[in-house]
Write an enzyme that holds these catalytic residues in place. Structure first.
Site, short mmCIF file in Angstrom:
data_model
loop_
_atom_site.label_atom_id
_atom_site.label_comp_id
_atom_site.label_asym_id
_atom_site.label_seq_id
_atom_site.Cartn_x
_atom_site.Cartn_y
_atom_site.Cartn_z
N LYS A 32 0.84 -1.03 -0.01
CA LYS A 32 0.05 -0.07 0.25
C LYS A 32 0.82 1.36 0.13
CE LYS A 32 -3.97 1.89 2.44
NZ LYS A 32 -4.98 1.70 3.79
N SER A 109 -9.54 1.17 2.77
CA SER A 109 -8.68 2.01 2.07
C SER A 109 -7.76 1.34 1.38
CB SER A 109 -8.20 3.25 2.84
OG SER A 109 -7.30 2.91 3.87
N SER A 133 -9.91 -1.09 7.07
CA SER A 133 -9.49 -0.85 5.50
C SER A 133 -8.74 -2.20 5.21
CB SER A 133 -8.51 0.15 5.56
OG SER A 133 -9.19 1.51 5.77
#
Length: 386
Positions: A32, A109, A133
């Site tokens: 990420k 996310s 997330s």
């Protein structure tokens, strides 16, 4: 690499070394874009952050530990802006496409990491989990999602959102590589004491009855003691969610105050609105929320004190379509936070996984006491009969 799913950030490839052998050898790692990786910028899903980032000279220690264990880096992945959403959209870099159902949101996310794993472009998706997330996109994309015990993994060189709840986390397609990841990052092995599973009636009553029945039937298939309880807390789910959101918004504002003050126009309106809500909170509201969190954490500690895990639905409702109205996204986020906030408030570990041999895409979660992360994999194996 062909990326028709928009899982990865469009950065030029940089050679990121890894150990030639190790427990994660042969596994591809997607990271990420909140973690620093040497040779790459870190954008956190925001164009202004990207412009100010520069190329990082060092790699986040957690990422380096995975590389040292043999994992092969394949790219930095898309994320919701500032990691502050559960939907998967991004006005700067676009919404990744859900490989399981391209009409649905991918969830966020850690959207890009989830999509990369679900699409077969990576074997390990490294993300973060503050309000869900990791667990939410894992559920939507049919993956295993692990939210570790709060504070158990190294979070240096990771951009913060709300430190009281932020944890690095992982997604995989099956339990075996997840257990290997847990071992590689230093999580202790599961003990061999008998384990019992609690099914809280009030939580399962909040979801569709047919889905709840399938989940409970799946849990009962495990050869373990199972006990139904009325509730896991003296607080209502709604009150816990309000306390969680209060702390989250306050800390998200503190983490992003400088960016907001310097470049408010560079933040998507919905993200900016949530940041502003955090800026307007009174100190007494935050103190009251933290007091509720502390009391709830104590209740969970007592509940899970005897080798007990709690079974939970991962999501409160089905995911909306990617072209849904903003009101649908807000309703989905609000409903799901009531379940996803429980591990954040308690600091406990949670493992989400799809139930096999059932109609549709159903994700079950196990909530365990702090430092029982690998025990959850063992229980999930019994339920899934892997």
């Amino acid at each position: 690499m062909q990326d028709r799913w928009n899982a990865f950030m469009p950065y030029p490839d940089v050679d990121v070394g890894n150990a030639s052998t190790g427990p994660l050898s042969g596994l591809r790692l997607a990271v990420k874009d909140l973690f620093d990786v040497a040779g790459y910028p870190t954008a956190a899903g925001n164009a202004a952050v990207l412009a100010a980032s520069g190329i990082r000279a060092a790699t986040a220690p957690l990422v380096q530990a995975l590389l040292d264990a043999g994992a092969c880096f394949v790219g930095k992945t898309n994320t919701d802006e500032l990691a502050y959403s559960l939907i998967g959209g991004n006005v700067h870099f676009g919404m990744p496409r859900n490989p399981r159902d391209p009409d649905l949101i991918p969830g966020g996310s850690s959207s890009g990491s989830a999509v990369a794993v679900a699409a077969g472009l990576a074997d390990i998706g490294l993300g973060t989990d503050t309000s869900g997330s990791i667990r939410l996109p894992a559920a939507i994309n049919g993956l295993i999602g692990w939210r570790p015990t709060h504070g158990s993994l190294d979070n240096r060189a990771l951009r913060a959102l709300a430190p009281s709840f932020d944890v690095p986390g992982f997604m995989t397609r099956s339990l075996e590589p997840m257990d290997a990841v847990m071992s590689a990052v230093g999580m202790p092995a599961a003990n061999d004491r008998p384990i019992s599973i609690l099914i809280p009636a009030d939580i399962f009553e909040t979801i569709d009855g047919a889905i709840a029945d399938e989940m409970i039937a799946s849990i009962r298939s495990a050869v373990m003691p199972i006990r139904k309880i009325d509730s896991i807390s003296s607080f209502s789910l709604a009150d816990l969610a309000v306390a969680f959101i209060t702390i989250l918004q306050k800390e998200a504002w503190e983490s992003n105050k400088t960016l907001f003050e310097q470049a408010p126009e560079a933040i998507a309106p919905d993200i900016a609105a949530r940041l502003l809500s955090g800026s307007r909170l009174e100190d007494w509201e935050v103190r009251e929320a933290r007091a509720i969190a502390k009391l709830f954490s104590g209740e969970i500690d007592r509940l899970l004190g005897e080798n007990v895990v709690v079974a939970l639905p991962t999501l409160a409702m089905s995911a909306p379509t990617r072209d849904a109205e903003p009101e649908s996204f807000a309703a989905f986020r609000s409903a799901c936070v009531k379940l996803l906030c429980l591990s954040g408030l308690s600091g406990c570990t949670q493992l989400a996984f799809p139930i096999t041999d059932c109609a549709g895409n159903i994700s079950l979660s196990l909530l365990g006491a702090r430092s029982t992360d690998r025990m959850l994999v063992y229980v999930a194996r019994q339920i899934r009969a892997e």
